[in-house]
Structures are given as structure tokens and as C-alpha cells.
Scaffold this motif. Structure first.
Motif, PDB file in Angstrom:
ATOM      1  N   SER A  45      12.566 -72.652  44.950  1.00 41.52           N
ATOM      2  CA  SER A  45      11.892 -73.410  43.889  1.00 41.52           C
ATOM      3  C   SER A  45      11.031 -72.498  43.032  1.00 41.52           C
ATOM      4  CB  SER A  45      11.036 -74.524  44.509  1.00 41.52           C
ATOM      5  OG  SER A  45      11.823 -75.442  45.234  1.00 41.52           O
ATOM      6  N   TRP A  46      10.340 -71.554  43.665  1.00 39.46           N
ATOM      7  CA  TRP A  46       9.498 -70.623  42.908  1.00 39.46           C
ATOM      8  C   TRP A  46      10.350 -69.708  42.032  1.00 39.46           C
ATOM      9  CZ3 TRP A  46       4.465 -71.205  42.356  1.00 39.46           C
ATOM     10  CH2 TRP A  46       3.764 -71.935  43.319  1.00 39.46           C
ATOM     11  N   ILE A  47      11.492 -69.289  42.542  1.00 36.56           N
ATOM     12  CA  ILE A  47      12.383 -68.424  41.745  1.00 36.56           C
ATOM     13  C   ILE A  47      12.924 -69.182  40.546  1.00 36.56           C
ATOM     14  CG2 ILE A  47      14.540 -67.117  41.781  1.00 36.56           C
ATOM     15  CD1 ILE A  47      14.013 -66.590  44.778  1.00 36.56           C
ATOM     16  N   ILE A  48      13.357 -70.423  40.766  1.00 37.77           N
ATOM     17  CA  ILE A  48      13.861 -71.237  39.658  1.00 37.77           C
ATOM     18  C   ILE A  48      12.752 -71.485  38.642  1.00 37.77           C
ATOM     19  CG2 ILE A  48      14.751 -73.524  39.038  1.00 37.77           C
ATOM     20  CD1 ILE A  48      16.176 -73.551  41.769  1.00 37.77           C
ATOM     21  N   GLY A  49      11.550 -71.777  39.134  1.00 35.40           N
ATOM     22  CA  GLY A  49      10.417 -71.993  38.231  1.00 35.40           C
ATOM     23  C   GLY A  49      10.132 -70.774  37.381  1.00 35.40           C
ATOM     24  N   MET A  50      10.202 -69.589  37.985  1.00 33.24           N
ATOM     25  CA  MET A  50       9.976 -68.354  37.229  1.00 33.24           C
ATOM     26  C   MET A  50      11.030 -68.186  36.131  1.00 33.24           C
ATOM     27  SD  MET A  50      10.549 -64.402  38.397  1.00 33.24           S
ATOM     28  CE  MET A  50      12.310 -64.769  38.417  1.00 33.24           C
ATOM     29  N   ILE A  51      12.300 -68.455  36.459  1.00 28.48           N
ATOM     30  CA  ILE A  51      13.378 -68.313  35.473  1.00 28.48           C
ATOM     31  C   ILE A  51      13.165 -69.269  34.305  1.00 28.48           C
ATOM     32  CG2 ILE A  51      15.860 -68.628  35.099  1.00 28.48           C
ATOM     33  CD1 ILE A  51      16.264 -67.730  38.028  1.00 28.48           C
ATOM     34  N   VAL A  52      12.836 -70.521  34.619  1.00 28.02           N
ATOM     35  CA  VAL A  52      12.592 -71.511  33.567  1.00 28.02           C
ATOM     36  C   VAL A  52      11.470 -71.042  32.641  1.00 28.02           C
ATOM     37  CG1 VAL A  52      11.729 -73.846  33.121  1.00 28.02           C
ATOM     38  CG2 VAL A  52      13.446 -73.472  34.901  1.00 28.02           C
ATOM     39  N   ILE A  53      10.353 -70.616  33.236  1.00 32.09           N
ATOM     40  CA  ILE A  53       9.189 -70.220  32.441  1.00 32.09           C
ATOM     41  C   ILE A  53       9.468 -68.968  31.622  1.00 32.09           C
ATOM     42  CG2 ILE A  53       6.845 -69.314  32.612  1.00 32.09           C
ATOM     43  CD1 ILE A  53       7.057 -72.339  32.834  1.00 32.09           C
ATOM     44  N   LEU A  54      10.176 -67.990  32.195  1.00 32.99           N
ATOM     45  CA  LEU A  54      10.447 -66.758  31.453  1.00 32.99           C
ATOM     46  C   LEU A  54      11.320 -67.024  30.230  1.00 32.99           C
ATOM     47  CD1 LEU A  54      10.970 -63.919  34.085  1.00 32.99           C
ATOM     48  CD2 LEU A  54       9.133 -64.160  32.408  1.00 32.99           C
ATOM     49  N   PHE A  55      12.318 -67.882  30.358  1.00 34.59           N
ATOM     50  CA  PHE A  55      13.166 -68.205  29.213  1.00 34.59           C
ATOM     51  C   PHE A  55      12.354 -68.867  28.104  1.00 34.59           C
ATOM     52  CE2 PHE A  55      16.822 -67.196  31.753  1.00 34.59           C
ATOM     53  CZ  PHE A  55      17.842 -66.955  30.837  1.00 34.59           C
ATOM     54  N   ILE A  56      11.409 -69.701  28.497  1.00 32.13           N
ATOM     55  CA  ILE A  56      10.546 -70.348  27.503  1.00 32.13           C
ATOM     56  C   ILE A  56       9.540 -69.346  26.943  1.00 32.13           C
ATOM     57  CG2 ILE A  56       8.790 -72.131  27.179  1.00 32.13           C
ATOM     58  CD1 ILE A  56      10.248 -73.701  29.436  1.00 32.13           C
ATOM     59  N   ALA A  57       8.944 -68.553  27.836  1.00 30.79           N
ATOM     60  CA  ALA A  57       7.886 -67.621  27.430  1.00 30.79           C
ATOM     61  C   ALA A  57       8.391 -66.571  26.452  1.00 30.79           C
ATOM     62  CB  ALA A  57       7.284 -66.952  28.660  1.00 30.79           C
ATOM     63  N   LEU A  58       9.638 -66.132  26.602  1.00 30.93           N
ATOM     64  CA  LEU A  58      10.175 -65.113  25.710  1.00 30.93           C
ATOM     65  C   LEU A  58      10.195 -65.585  24.263  1.00 30.93           C
ATOM     66  CD1 LEU A  58      13.068 -63.670  27.914  1.00 30.93           C
ATOM     67  CD2 LEU A  58      10.953 -62.508  27.237  1.00 30.93           C
ATOM     68  N   SER A  59      10.483 -66.875  24.072  1.00 33.78           N
ATOM     69  CA  SER A  59      10.449 -67.419  22.714  1.00 33.78           C
ATOM     70  C   SER A  59       9.042 -67.350  22.144  1.00 33.78           C
ATOM     71  CB  SER A  59      10.935 -68.876  22.718  1.00 33.78           C
ATOM     72  OG  SER A  59      12.282 -68.967  23.125  1.00 33.78           O
ATOM     73  N   TYR A  60       8.067 -67.700  22.967  1.00 36.87           N
ATOM     74  CA  TYR A  60       6.684 -67.709  22.504  1.00 36.87           C
ATOM     75  C   TYR A  60       6.124 -66.297  22.322  1.00 36.87           C
ATOM     76  CZ  TYR A  60       6.268 -72.751  22.917  1.00 36.87           C
ATOM     77  OH  TYR A  60       6.421 -74.106  22.742  1.00 36.87           O
ATOM     78  N   CYS A  61       6.679 -65.326  23.022  1.00 39.43           N
ATOM     79  CA  CYS A  61       6.226 -63.945  22.826  1.00 39.43           C
ATOM     80  C   CYS A  61       6.486 -63.497  21.395  1.00 39.43           C
ATOM     81  CB  CYS A  61       6.936 -63.013  23.808  1.00 39.43           C
ATOM     82  SG  CYS A  61       6.265 -63.048  25.475  1.00 39.43           S
ATOM     83  N   GLU A  62       7.690 -63.781  20.892  1.00 36.81           N
ATOM     84  CA  GLU A  62       7.997 -63.391  19.516  1.00 36.81           C
ATOM     85  C   GLU A  62       7.103 -64.136  18.531  1.00 36.81           C
ATOM     86  OE1 GLU A  62      12.067 -62.649  18.423  1.00 36.81           O
ATOM     87  OE2 GLU A  62      11.839 -63.754  16.534  1.00 36.81           O
ATOM     88  N   LEU A  63       6.868 -65.415  18.785  1.00 32.90           N
ATOM     89  CA  LEU A  63       6.010 -66.208  17.901  1.00 32.90           C
ATOM     90  C   LEU A  63       4.572 -65.710  17.944  1.00 32.90           C
ATOM     91  CD1 LEU A  63       7.394 -69.762  18.757  1.00 32.90           C
ATOM     92  CD2 LEU A  63       7.653 -68.557  16.571  1.00 32.90           C
ATOM     93  N   GLY A  64       4.072 -65.424  19.144  1.00 28.34           N
ATOM     94  CA  GLY A  64       2.695 -64.966  19.276  1.00 28.34           C
ATOM     95  C   GLY A  64       2.447 -63.635  18.607  1.00 28.34           C
ATOM     96  N   ALA A  65       3.438 -62.748  18.653  1.00 32.49           N
ATOM     97  CA  ALA A  65       3.300 -61.454  17.988  1.00 32.49           C
ATOM     98  C   ALA A  65       3.359 -61.593  16.474  1.00 32.49           C
ATOM     99  CB  ALA A  65       4.394 -60.509  18.474  1.00 32.49           C
ATOM    100  N   MET A  66       4.145 -62.553  15.971  1.00 37.63           N
ATOM    101  CA  MET A  66       4.257 -62.783  14.527  1.00 37.63           C
ATOM    102  C   MET A  66       2.989 -63.393  13.953  1.00 37.63           C
ATOM    103  SD  MET A  66       8.088 -64.396  14.379  1.00 37.63           S
ATOM    104  CE  MET A  66       7.857 -65.052  12.721  1.00 37.63           C
ATOM    105  N   PHE A  67       2.404 -64.334  14.711  1.00 35.46           N
ATOM    106  CA  PHE A  67       1.232 -65.063  14.225  1.00 35.46           C
ATOM    107  C   PHE A  67       0.109 -64.966  15.257  1.00 35.46           C
ATOM    108  CE2 PHE A  67       5.074 -67.422  12.803  1.00 35.46           C
ATOM    109  CZ  PHE A  67       5.006 -67.119  11.455  1.00 35.46           C
ATOM    110  N   PRO A  68      -0.592 -63.830  15.294  1.00 38.17           N
ATOM    111  CA  PRO A  68      -1.663 -63.656  16.286  1.00 38.17           C
ATOM    112  C   PRO A  68      -2.922 -64.398  15.871  1.00 38.17           C
ATOM    113  CG  PRO A  68      -1.513 -61.725  14.887  1.00 38.17           C
ATOM    114  CD  PRO A  68      -0.417 -62.641  14.450  1.00 38.17           C
ATOM    115  N   GLU A  69      -2.983 -65.659  16.230  1.00 40.64           N
ATOM    116  CA  GLU A  69      -4.109 -66.489  15.821  1.00 40.64           C
ATOM    117  C   GLU A  69      -4.578 -67.345  16.984  1.00 40.64           C
ATOM    118  OE1 GLU A  69      -2.813 -69.287  12.828  1.00 40.64           O
ATOM    119  OE2 GLU A  69      -0.739 -68.951  13.413  1.00 40.64           O
ATOM    120  N   ALA A  70      -5.826 -67.759  16.907  1.00 41.54           N
ATOM    121  CA  ALA A  70      -6.397 -68.576  17.973  1.00 41.54           C
ATOM    122  C   ALA A  70      -5.680 -69.909  18.053  1.00 41.54           C
ATOM    123  CB  ALA A  70      -7.886 -68.804  17.709  1.00 41.54           C
ATOM    124  N   GLY A  71      -5.368 -70.340  19.276  1.00 38.46           N
ATOM    125  CA  GLY A  71      -4.703 -71.621  19.468  1.00 38.46           C
ATOM    126  C   GLY A  71      -3.307 -71.652  18.905  1.00 38.46           C
TER     127      GLY A  71
END
Length: 545
Positions: A45-71
Motif C-alpha cells: 500500500s505504501w509503495i502504491i501510494g508513493m507511485i500515485v503521489i509521484l505521478f501527481i507531484a511531477l506535474s506540480y513540480c513543473e508548475l511550481g517552477a514556472m510560477f514560484p508564488e505563495a499558495g
């Protein structure tokens, strides 16, 4: 400038923000709850949870780097699809994050309610039938005020406090793992008990959504929400996000293995489902007579949750700050203190909401489930947003442009949808009601600020509304293994969710347009380009705050 946040946080500090959010009360209760649901298979379950979160987090990494703003997590979707879906995503994300603050206070009090020493017998009156009593609520309220004042004066104080607490929080799980494994390890606990219970795929997947796994990994977004205070967001954000998730995964898997192996086999006569602990790891240490570890664990029951709550007290204030800048909330909530660089009015609002959640949900388990589902609802927009902006914002400066994102993004959307389904009916429907509560606020400010363009914004976000209704319908009609009516049998239900998810993903992708908010965000993006180019001209010198 009065409303400018201060860029003082380095890569190490941001990584500690992520770790401080992920290693909270989840490690104190998560391994026990996951084992209770999935038995020894909880490791998967922890491994599956990590995979789910990493796939989502990678999208937000690109967004966060493009728009480095609070919230930032409450603003990205507005850039790609306009105000309506931007509000839905931001509101659900804020509900999920702000409720973490009281759940960590609840965790501390609940863990401390079973102190074994005679002088601490009064703590047994703090919790009754899994809910805080009046005395427990008073102590939890005091903790909320402590979290508040640590963040009240300056982000520097927050960063230093959080980094120290996070380092301590990583040491304690390590000591727990080593001590319990050395004192007694029962390898037979990792085998199934036929005839007692079944720990099949459904149990493994349900544990991902409801045992605190998604709740724990939810902390990956904290560095993104603090991006407005990062010295080098393009470099720091992806390292902090991915690094904190991977490090935390190793810690959580080791904790899960330790917990499973340390349980006395005599306690498993009636199966893992009947395994009940008030203070899981502390109870194991007491049974094994590791007295020094008992003391350390009860101390950490305040430190680990408090470190996470301190982090979220900071990040939720930045989320309210971001929502106000989107014109969803009153202007006063967007004010930043001219000296300390902290959005104090937003902090006061979050404090009031934290007290509300504290008194409504007095137990860790129920509130953790609500947080997980609300978070998943907000996550689904990230993969759609990042790919839409690649179409509508081709000229935007991207410090990070992930290869394979055209595959990663839809996979992340599908994984988030499946995890939302695994959370079981009726929880999925109940949390949707929390999301709907915010709609009157959205419509009020649309009328007050600018009704013009509402139709276009609404149509661009219509896919989200239909998606949520479809998810509710499938959850209700789906397999009884996930709380449904069993009209859609197990296996076919998940195939249906995956197929529908792809349909809604591409509908959402096509619905995006070049919004007026994107045009405004281009200015921030250009500032990011200037900062990156200036810093590239000199040797990088990381100073962790």
C-alpha cells in the motif's frame, strides 16, 4: 513593497518543509491503521501510494517552477481554465490542508491519552471512545495557539524551527525501527492467516486511500506552496518535492515492516482487523520493555505532529493569500506584514477554521479520511493544468520541462481517480458536500467583482463538475469491496474508472483557454526568467535557512 513575501528559503529548508509535512502524525498511526486494513500486505500500500503521489507531484513540480508564488497550489488551474474550476480546486485543496492543523493537535493528545505511568493517569481522561473530551479539546486548543505564534512573526523563525524539528522527527523513527527490530521480530507475522481474514487487492487499495497513506504523502505540496519564498525555485522545488517523497517512503516502509514484525503473534489470533492500539509504537515498546523508547515516543507524539502543524500553519496562510489574489476572498486577507513578511490576516482565518474542525471532528481517523479525499479532489486538476498550459502558454519560461509528461500527466489523473474511488462510499459523497459549501462564496465574489466572462469560465470548468458527479455515481454503484451497491462488479469498476478518467482528462485538456489570469501570470513568469538568468551568471551558493 508591503505585499511582497521574502525569498529566503534554500533547497535544504524547502526539503525540510516537505519532510516536516510528510513525517507527522502519519508515522505514529499510519503503520498500525494500514496493517489493520491490509495486514502484512500494507507494505504494498505504501509503495502504491508513493507511485500515485509521484505521478501527481511531477506535474506540480513543473508548475511550481514556472510560477514560484505563495499558495501556488490554489492558483495554477485558474491560469489554464479560468476562475470557476480554479476556485473548486483551490477551495478543496485549502479544506484538505487547513484541516491538517487540528488533526495533528488531535494526534498529539490522542497519543498522550495512554501514558502508562501513575503520575500521568489524568491523561486517560483526554480521550473517550476515540474522541477528545473537553480536557482533551482544551489541550489541543493550546497546541493550535502554539503553532500559530511560531509562524506569527517571521518566515525565518518558521524555517529554522521547522528544520530543527524535522531533523529530530527523522531520528526518532530511525531509533524506533532499530530498537523494535532488535528487541523482537516475528517473521511469521508476514504470512497470511487463511480462514481468519482476507487481505486481497481491495484491502491493499483501500489502505492507500483511508489508512493515512495519502494523508501522509499530502505534504509534498508544502514546498510548492512556499515557492514564493524560495531563493532559487527552479532548482529547489523539484529537489524538495521528489526528495522528500522518496526519503519519506523509505522511512514509512521500514516503519511498516517493523510494526508488522514486532506485534506479538498472540494478539493476531482474531486477525489483523481486530488489532487495536491507542498509541501503536509506544504500546509495542511497552510490551517489549524498552522503557527509554517509550519515553522518546511519547515525547515525539508532540514533536512530530507539531512540526507538521507548524508547517501547515505557514503554508495555509500562503494559500489564503493566493486565493485572495485570485479575487475569491476579501482584500484584507491578502495583506502581508510590511516588516515580518507574513500574511497575518490569513493566519487568523485559518486559526478560526482550525478550531472549527477541531470541535467538529474530535478523532484522528475520521478527519484523516476527510483530508485524504478532499486532497485527491484537488489533485486531479494538476495533470490537466500542466498539459493545458503547454498548449495555451507555449512561450512561458519553464525552468523545468519534464520529458514524458504527456504520459505522466494522464497516468497521474487516472491514479488519483482510482485512489479517490478506493476511499469507499459514502465517504466520497460526504466530502463532496464540503466542496460544495464554498460555491456560494465563489458566486458572491463573481457578482461583486466581475460577472463578465462568467459563462466562458463556467464552461471551461464544467468537466470538473460532471467528473465529480460521475465519480459519485460509480462509487455508489461499484463493488461492495469499496462500499458500493455491487452493481458494477469488482475489477470492472476500476476499468470503468480508468476509462472515464481518460475521457475527462482529455475533456479538461481541450476546455482550457488563454485566460486573463494567465496573461497576468506571465509577468511573474518573466520575473522568474530574469532571476534564473541572473543566478546562472554567478556560482550557486546554497544557504539553507
Amino acid at each position: 513593497m508591503n505585499n511582497q513575501l521574502q525569498r529566503r528559503m534554500g533547497t535544504f529548508a524547502l526539503t525540510m518543509v516537505g519532510m516536516g509535512s510528510i513525517i507527522g502524525s502519519g508515522w505514529l498511526f499510519g503503520a498500525w491503521r494500514a496493517a489493520q486494513i491490509a495486514g502484512p500486505a500494507a507494505i504494498f500500500s505504501w509503495i502504491i501510494g508513493m507511485i500515485v503521489i509521484l505521478f501527481i507531484a511531477l506535474s506540480y513540480c513543473e508548475l511550481g517552477a514556472m510560477f514560484p508564488e505563495a499558495g501556488g497550489m490554489v492558483k495554477y488551474t485558474q491560469y489554464s481554465h479560468g476562475s470557476f474550476i480554479g476556485f473548486l480546486a483551490g477551495w478543496s485543496n485549502w479544506i484538505a490542508i487547513v484541516s491538517v492543523i487540528p488533526v495533528e493537535a488531535i494526534a498529539s493528545v490522542q497519543y498522550m491519552s495512554s501514558l502508562p505511568w501513575k503520575w500521568a493517569q489524568w491523561t486517560h481522561q483526554l480521550v473517550l471512545n476515540g474522541s477528545l473530551t473537553l480536557k482533551g479539546l482544551l489541550i489541543a486548543s493550546a497546541l493550535l495557539l502554539i503553532y500559530f505564534f511560531i509562524n506569527f512573526w517571521t518566515v525565518s523563525l518558521f524555517a529554522k524551527t521547522n528544520s530543527l524539528i524535522t531533523v529530530f522527527k527523522m531520528i526518532i523513527p530511525g531509533l524506533t525501527i532499530g530498537s523494535l527490530l532488535f528487541a523482537g521480530f516475528h517473521g511469521g507475522n508476514f504470512t497470511y492467516n487463511p480462514g481468519t481474514e482476507s487481505h486481497g487487492l481491495a484491502s491493499i487499495l483501500t489502505a492507500v486511500a483511508t489508512s493515512g497513506i495519502i494523508f501522509a504523502f499530502n505534504g509534498f505540496q508544502s514546498p510548492i506552496n512556499m515557492a514564493g519564498e524560495a531563493k532559487n525555485p527552479g532548482r529547489s522545488i523539484p529537489i524538495a518535492v521528489v526528495g522528500s517523497v522518496l526519503i519519506a517512503t523509505v522511512i514509512y516502509i521500514l516503519l511498516q515492516v517493523t510494526f508488522i514484525g514486532s506485534v506479538n503473534p498472540s494478539l493476531l489470533v482474531h486477525g489483523w482487523h481486530q488489532l487495536n492500539f491507542n498509541s501503536p509504537f509506544a504500546d509495542l515498546a511497552i510490551a517489549l520493555n524498552i522503557n527509554w523508547l517509550v519515553i522518546v515516543l511519547y515525547s515525539d507524539a508532540f514533536i512530530s505532529p507539531s512540526g507538521t502543524a507548524i508547517t501547515y500553519t505557514a503554508t495555509t496562510a500562503r494559500m489564503i493569500y493566493g486565493m485572495q489574489k485570485n479575487e475569491y476572498l476579501p482584500g484584507v486577507l491578502g495583506k502581508v506584514h510590511p516588516i515580518y513578511g507574513v500574511p497575518r490576516p490569513a493566519m487568523f482565518l485559518n486559526l478560526a477554521v482550525s478550531f472549527l474542525f477541531l470541535f467538529l471532528f474530535r478523532g484522528w481517523g475520521k478527519l484523516a479520511e476527510v483530508i485524504s479525499v478532499a486532497t485527491l479532489i484537488s489533485y486531479i486538476t494538476g495533470p490537466v493544468t500542466v498539459m493545458t498550459l503547454r498548449r495555451t502558454g507555449k512561450l512561458l519560461y519553464r525552468p523545468i520541462k519534464l520529458k514524458g509528461l504527456s504520459i505522466i500527466a494522464p497516468c497521474g489523473f487516472v491514479f488519483a481517480s482510482l485512489t479517490l474511488y478506493w476511499a469507499r462510499w459514502p465517504l466520497t459523497g460526504q466530502v463532496l458536500l464540503f466542496i460544495m459549501i464554498g460555491l456560494p462564496i465563489y458566486f458572491y465574489y463573481q457578482i461583486k467583482v466581475k460577472w463578465k466572462g462568467f459563462r466562458k469560465n463556467f464552461l471551461a470548468g464544467l468537466w470538473m463538475v460532471v467528473y465529480l458527479l460521475c465519480m459519485m455515481g460509480v462509487s455508489y454503484l461499484g463493488s461492495n469491496k469499496f462500499g458500493g451497491r455491487n452493481i458494477i462488479p469488482f475489477g470492472w469498476d476500476m476499468l470503468l474508472i480508468a476509462g472515464l478518467s481518460l475521457v475527462f482528462y482529455f475533456w479538461g485538456f481541450k476546455s482550457g483557454f488563454e485566460t486573463e489570469y494567465l496573461q497576468e501570470a506571465c509577468k511573474l513568469n518573466e520575473e522568474m526568467r530574469v532571476i534564473e538568468e541572473a543566478e546562472a551568471a554567478v556560482p550557486y551558493n546554497e544557504t539553507a535557512v
